[in-house]
Design a protein around this motif. Structure first.
Motif, PDB file in Angstrom:
ATOM      1  N   MET A 334      65.132  52.043  14.526  1.00 24.44           N
ATOM      2  CA  MET A 334      64.066  52.926  15.000  1.00 24.44           C
ATOM      3  C   MET A 334      63.117  52.077  15.855  1.00 24.44           C
ATOM      4  SD  MET A 334      61.596  55.583  13.020  1.00 24.44           S
ATOM      5  CE  MET A 334      61.021  54.483  11.733  1.00 24.44           C
ATOM      6  N   ASP A 335      62.931  52.510  17.078  1.00 27.62           N
ATOM      7  CA  ASP A 335      62.118  51.727  18.021  1.00 27.62           C
ATOM      8  C   ASP A 335      60.646  52.110  17.875  1.00 27.62           C
ATOM      9  OD1 ASP A 335      61.337  50.627  20.886  1.00 27.62           O
ATOM     10  OD2 ASP A 335      63.375  49.938  20.528  1.00 27.62           O
ATOM     11  N   ASP A 336      59.915  51.961  18.937  1.00 23.15           N
ATOM     12  CA  ASP A 336      58.469  52.188  18.995  1.00 23.15           C
ATOM     13  C   ASP A 336      58.105  53.592  18.486  1.00 23.15           C
ATOM     14  OD1 ASP A 336      55.851  51.922  19.699  1.00 23.15           O
ATOM     15  OD2 ASP A 336      56.233  51.410  21.783  1.00 23.15           O
ATOM     16  N   GLY A 337      56.872  53.746  17.961  1.00 26.04           N
ATOM     17  CA  GLY A 337      56.353  55.080  17.645  1.00 26.04           C
ATOM     18  C   GLY A 337      56.207  55.378  16.164  1.00 26.04           C
ATOM     19  N   TRP A 446      61.535  42.286  18.021  1.00 28.56           N
ATOM     20  CA  TRP A 446      60.173  41.770  18.248  1.00 28.56           C
ATOM     21  C   TRP A 446      59.894  41.849  19.741  1.00 28.56           C
ATOM     22  CZ3 TRP A 446      57.454  38.042  14.644  1.00 28.56           C
ATOM     23  CH2 TRP A 446      56.262  37.566  15.193  1.00 28.56           C
ATOM     24  N   ASP A 447      59.013  42.759  20.116  1.00 30.14           N
ATOM     25  CA  ASP A 447      58.766  43.049  21.522  1.00 30.14           C
ATOM     26  C   ASP A 447      57.467  42.386  21.994  1.00 30.14           C
ATOM     27  OD1 ASP A 447      59.133  44.237  23.997  1.00 30.14           O
ATOM     28  OD2 ASP A 447      59.280  46.282  23.221  1.00 30.14           O
ATOM     29  N   MET A 448      57.291  42.305  23.292  1.00 30.31           N
ATOM     30  CA  MET A 448      56.049  41.792  23.888  1.00 30.31           C
ATOM     31  C   MET A 448      55.955  42.417  25.279  1.00 30.31           C
ATOM     32  SD  MET A 448      55.114  38.099  25.314  1.00 30.31           S
ATOM     33  CE  MET A 448      53.450  37.499  25.456  1.00 30.31           C
ATOM     34  N   SER A 515      67.481  43.388  29.153  1.00 31.42           N
ATOM     35  CA  SER A 515      66.757  44.091  30.210  1.00 31.42           C
ATOM     36  C   SER A 515      66.541  45.540  29.805  1.00 31.42           C
ATOM     37  CB  SER A 515      67.550  44.051  31.512  1.00 31.42           C
ATOM     38  OG  SER A 515      66.832  44.729  32.533  1.00 31.42           O
ATOM     39  N   ASP A 516      65.419  46.102  30.267  1.00 29.69           N
ATOM     40  CA  ASP A 516      65.224  47.543  30.102  1.00 29.69           C
ATOM     41  C   ASP A 516      66.068  48.319  31.104  1.00 29.69           C
ATOM     42  OD1 ASP A 516      63.517  47.432  27.998  1.00 29.69           O
ATOM     43  OD2 ASP A 516      61.685  47.551  29.178  1.00 29.69           O
ATOM     44  N   ASN A 517      66.620  47.620  32.059  1.00 31.27           N
ATOM     45  CA  ASN A 517      67.498  48.266  33.034  1.00 31.27           C
ATOM     46  C   ASN A 517      68.878  48.435  32.386  1.00 31.27           C
ATOM     47  OD1 ASN A 517      69.150  49.019  35.139  1.00 31.27           O
ATOM     48  ND2 ASN A 517      68.171  47.646  36.616  1.00 31.27           N
TER      49      ASN A 517
HETATM   50  C1  DGJ Z   1      60.059  47.712  25.843  1.00 30.43           C
HETATM   51  C2  DGJ Z   1      61.445  47.487  25.350  1.00 30.43           C
HETATM   52  O1  DGJ Z   1      62.161  46.685  26.236  1.00 30.43           O
HETATM   53  C3  DGJ Z   1      62.111  48.830  25.126  1.00 30.43           C
HETATM   54  O2  DGJ Z   1      63.443  48.658  24.745  1.00 30.43           O
HETATM   55  C4  DGJ Z   1      61.336  49.564  24.073  1.00 30.43           C
HETATM   56  O3  DGJ Z   1      61.413  48.878  22.860  1.00 30.43           O
HETATM   57  C5  DGJ Z   1      59.900  49.710  24.497  1.00 30.43           C
HETATM   58  N1  DGJ Z   1      59.322  48.453  24.862  1.00 30.43           N
HETATM   59  C6  DGJ Z   1      59.078  50.350  23.399  1.00 30.43           C
HETATM   60  O4  DGJ Z   1      57.768  50.397  23.678  1.00 30.43           O
END
Ligand code: DGJ
Length: 685
Positions: A334-337, A446-448, A515-517
């Motif tokens: 489960m990602d963000d939110g 772990w995001d940034m 990558s988000d791409n």
């Molecule tokens: C950026 C990440 O790269 C995405 O996969 C996702 O987790 C969003 N942040 C969530 O805010």
């Protein structure tokens, strides 16, 4: 490791690195290249010669670790100010300690009580040399460090070089660039408080004739996740050198009496096997020596981000989880939110407990449901960040990086916590430890999601510019502590995609979100760049809805199957047929994932990648037709790495033949427009 007099040779399986003291007492680089048959074959240290009155000896010599002092005009490794204001360092050899595969050279300033220790460690199986430096203030008065690199690497003189590096930006990371080095200095760096999408702390140098399969390559990487700098310099005496370390931009460090400063490690290697061998050396080293869990392959995961964005709750996630489980997914993330008040990107960061409206009974009901479906559960966090609209910020507005007289610049509506502050570290350890203790969580992403601004540290106990380094040390501490307390968790490093991939973070993170791409064709270039330095098992790659309807599902799966496969599309919208096909690819992937994730990787041609198990018995080839140009509707490839005498079958190609046959033939794999193919290779031995 061999030593005679004041001369040291570090030998690896195929390479050697030699340096020694010359007659005038300078520590001089002597050799870095192919291992020679006898120690006596390595060249002696060059003598100290100046060049008229304009260039002193150190300008002409290849010093191992030049400090700024005397007539020094090239890039020094060390620059500092003594308490009396003197900004000149004169280091002389003091002693050497020789251990197995390791040597430590101790240098001292000729006047001031300053000791500099140069550490060298050979990693023979990977043809790598690790270097780091420690500076010790043995006096009473403080010293201010202005630059302290990990190492300077010298390549053989009097030939031109090409520098390869990875550059890019968010959504477009790891673009491979190869360019000639000419007189002067080429700087690659990060000033973003993280290693960054912009440049990656990896390099390779070659002298022109090198290919994927042959030719000399000098390559390396820095194990640091903060500001870093690479200075590749062609001097006015025809020598090429490359300095690597923490960025000195806006850096200062006060070294009090008795204190020491230790740099991160810089790794560099030499091979004659071309870019492919250089990559495989790094892949093996990272998998076997850097990653916290060692060389393990990863589960097929589903990530809900692109399906539900911030609209997560038990019901939405359960519906996705059910379909994901049916596809054969093993880990549901489960990602963000999910946390307190998080309904969009303007709220909640910092409040690391379940949102009471979305998850009134906490995360347990969802986790239990995911576990019942036979999957492990994973969760997204972004610990270093805080939204002004959060309980944490309201309670501690002073915890962010900021200058009191400046309005903090927001990035994605968020500020950066000052990870240098122990109180911030303790807060994060406490909150995340609680989360991991209370819940059956097997995976953390772990995001940034932003880079630095206003790097101020109000009330810093010492020199405020130490924040660049202390931030990263704080990050490492928090992450390391959580790892120790929860060793079963697999961690993924994400910074809006691949903004934090380096050998420093890979001591803590098992994987990278690259990558988000997620467009399959863009991804091929990104993944190729990534593969120059990093192994396939850490390369998380999802099949999403990007390209849905434009590119075949097989193509999209094949691209993601080149790394650690994941799925990130909105499965609720996928047709029965798409789900069936996805399940087939996932099943197929599981059969070969060990080969892909843990085997040797060969970039056979643009868009053609081969993987081979370490025992050379099983392989997989992926080929992609990425253009509309149908004049040449076949991938022409030559396999690599097979055992020449063993018999192999290549899926879909007639006949079983010895490895030598397959490796000498150009095979044609027919491919239509935007088609791809996956072929398994099997040895009969
Ligand atoms: C950026 C990440 O790269 C995405 O996969 C996702 O987790 C969003 N942040 C969530 O805010």
């Amino acid at each position: 490791m061999d030593t005679t007099e004041k001369y040291w040779v570090l030998q690896t399986a195929n390479s050697a690195y030699a340096f020694g003291l010359n007659q005038a007492g300078y520590l001089v680089h002597c050799y870095w290249g192919k291992k020679l048959p006898d120690l006596s074959h390595y060249p002696p240290p060059a003598e100290s010669l100046g060049w008229a009155s304009f260039n002193g000896p150190t300008q002409v010599l290849q010093e191992e670790y030049p400090a700024y002092g005397g007539m020094c005009y090239h890039e020094p490794c060390l620059k500092l100010t003594f308490a009396d204001g003197v900004r000149d360092v004169l280091l002389k050899f003091d002693s050497a300690r020789v251990l197995e595969n390791e040597v430590v050279i101790s240098l001292r300033d000729v006047y001031y009580p300053l000791r500099v220790e140069l550490h060298y460690r050979a990693h023979p199986d990977y043809d790598l040399i690790e270097r780091w430096t420690e500076v010790v203030n043995e006096g009473e008065d403080p010293i201010t460090l202005k630059r302290i690199f990990s190492a300077q690497w010298h390549v053989p003189a009097n030939q031109p070089y090409h520098l390869s590096h990875l550059t890019g930006r968010w959504n477009d990371e790891f673009q491979l660039v190869r360019e000639p080095l000419t007189a002067g200095t080429k700087i690659l760096e990060s000033r973003r408080i993280t290693s960054s999408h912009h440049h990656n702390p990896w390099f390779s140098l070659d002298a022109g004739q090198t290919t994927e399969t042959s030719g000399p390559v000098w390559f390396g990487a820095l194990a640091w996740s903060g500001n870093w700098k690479l200075a590749a310099e062609v001097t006015n005496f025809g020598t090429t050198r490359l300095s690597l370390g923490i960025n000195d931009w806006d850096f200062a460090w006060r070294l009090n009496s008795g204190e020491s400063f230790v740099t991160p490690s810089a790794f560099a290697g030499y091979t004659e096997g071309g870019y492919g061998a250089a990559s495989r050396n790094l892949h093996d080293f990272i998998r076997e020596q850097v990653l916290p869990h060692g060389p393990i392959s990863h589960k097929v995961l589903y990530n809900s981000w692109e399906a539900t964005f911030f609209n997560v709750d038990v019901e939405s996630q359960s519906r996705l989880a059910e379909i994901a489980a049916g596809l054969g997914v093993e880990l549901f993330v489960m990602d963000d939110g999910w946390f307190n008040g998080r309904n969009d990107d303007a709220t909640g960061l910092g409040d690391w407990w379940p949102d009471p409206i979305k998850f009134p009974q906490g995360l347990q009901p969802l986790i239990q449901q995911v576990n019942r479906l036979g999957m492990e559960f994973g969760l997204w966090v972004e610990p270093e960040m805080v939204n002004p609209d959060s309980d944490l910020y309201r309670a501690h507005p002073d915890w962010i990086l900021h200058f009191p007289t400046r309005k903090p610049t927001l990035g994605r509506n968020q500020c950066i916590l000052n990870m240098a502050r122990p109180v911030v570290q303790e807060y994060l350890i406490e909150k995340l430890d609680h989360l991991l203790t209370e819940n059956n969580i097997q995976f953390i992403k772990w995001d940034m999601n932003r880079n630095v601004s206003e790097p101020g540290w109000a009330d810093a106990p010492g020199e405020p510019r130490e924040v660049w380094v202390r931030y990263v040390q704080g990050l490492y501490r928090v992450w390391g502590e959580l790892r120790t307390r929860h060793p079963q968790v697999i961690w993924q490093s994400c910074s809006g995609g691949g903004g934090r991939a380096d050998l420093g973070i890979l001591r803590l993170a098992d994987q990278v979100w690259v990558s988000d791409n997620t467009h399959a064709r863009d991804r091929l270039a990104i993944q190729t760049g990534f593969s120059m330095a990093y192994p396939a098992n850490i390369m998380e790659a999802w099949v999403t809805d990007a390209d849905r309807g434009n590119l075949p599902l097989a193509f999209r799966f094949h691209v993601s199957m080149c790394g650690s496969l994941g799925v990130g599309g909105n499965l609720l919208e996928w047709s029965e047929e798409e789900r069936r096909e996805a399940a087939d690819w996932i099943a197929r992937y599981k059969k070969v994932r060990d080969v892909i994730q843990l085997g040797d990787l060969f970039r056979l041609a643009p868009g053609v990648i081969q993987y081979l198990s370490k025992d050379q018995k099983r392989g997989v080839v992926f080929a992609f037709q990425t253009s509309k140009d149908q004049s040449d509707a076949a991938a022409k490839i030559q396999l690599q790495g097979l055992h020449p005498d063993w018999t192999y079958e290549v899926e879909g190609l007639a006949g079983n033949h010895p490895g030598s046959f397959w490796m000498s033939r150009v095979l044609e794999l027919p491919l239509g427009e935007f088609e791809s193919t996956m072929r398994e290779i099997q040895a009969f031995h």
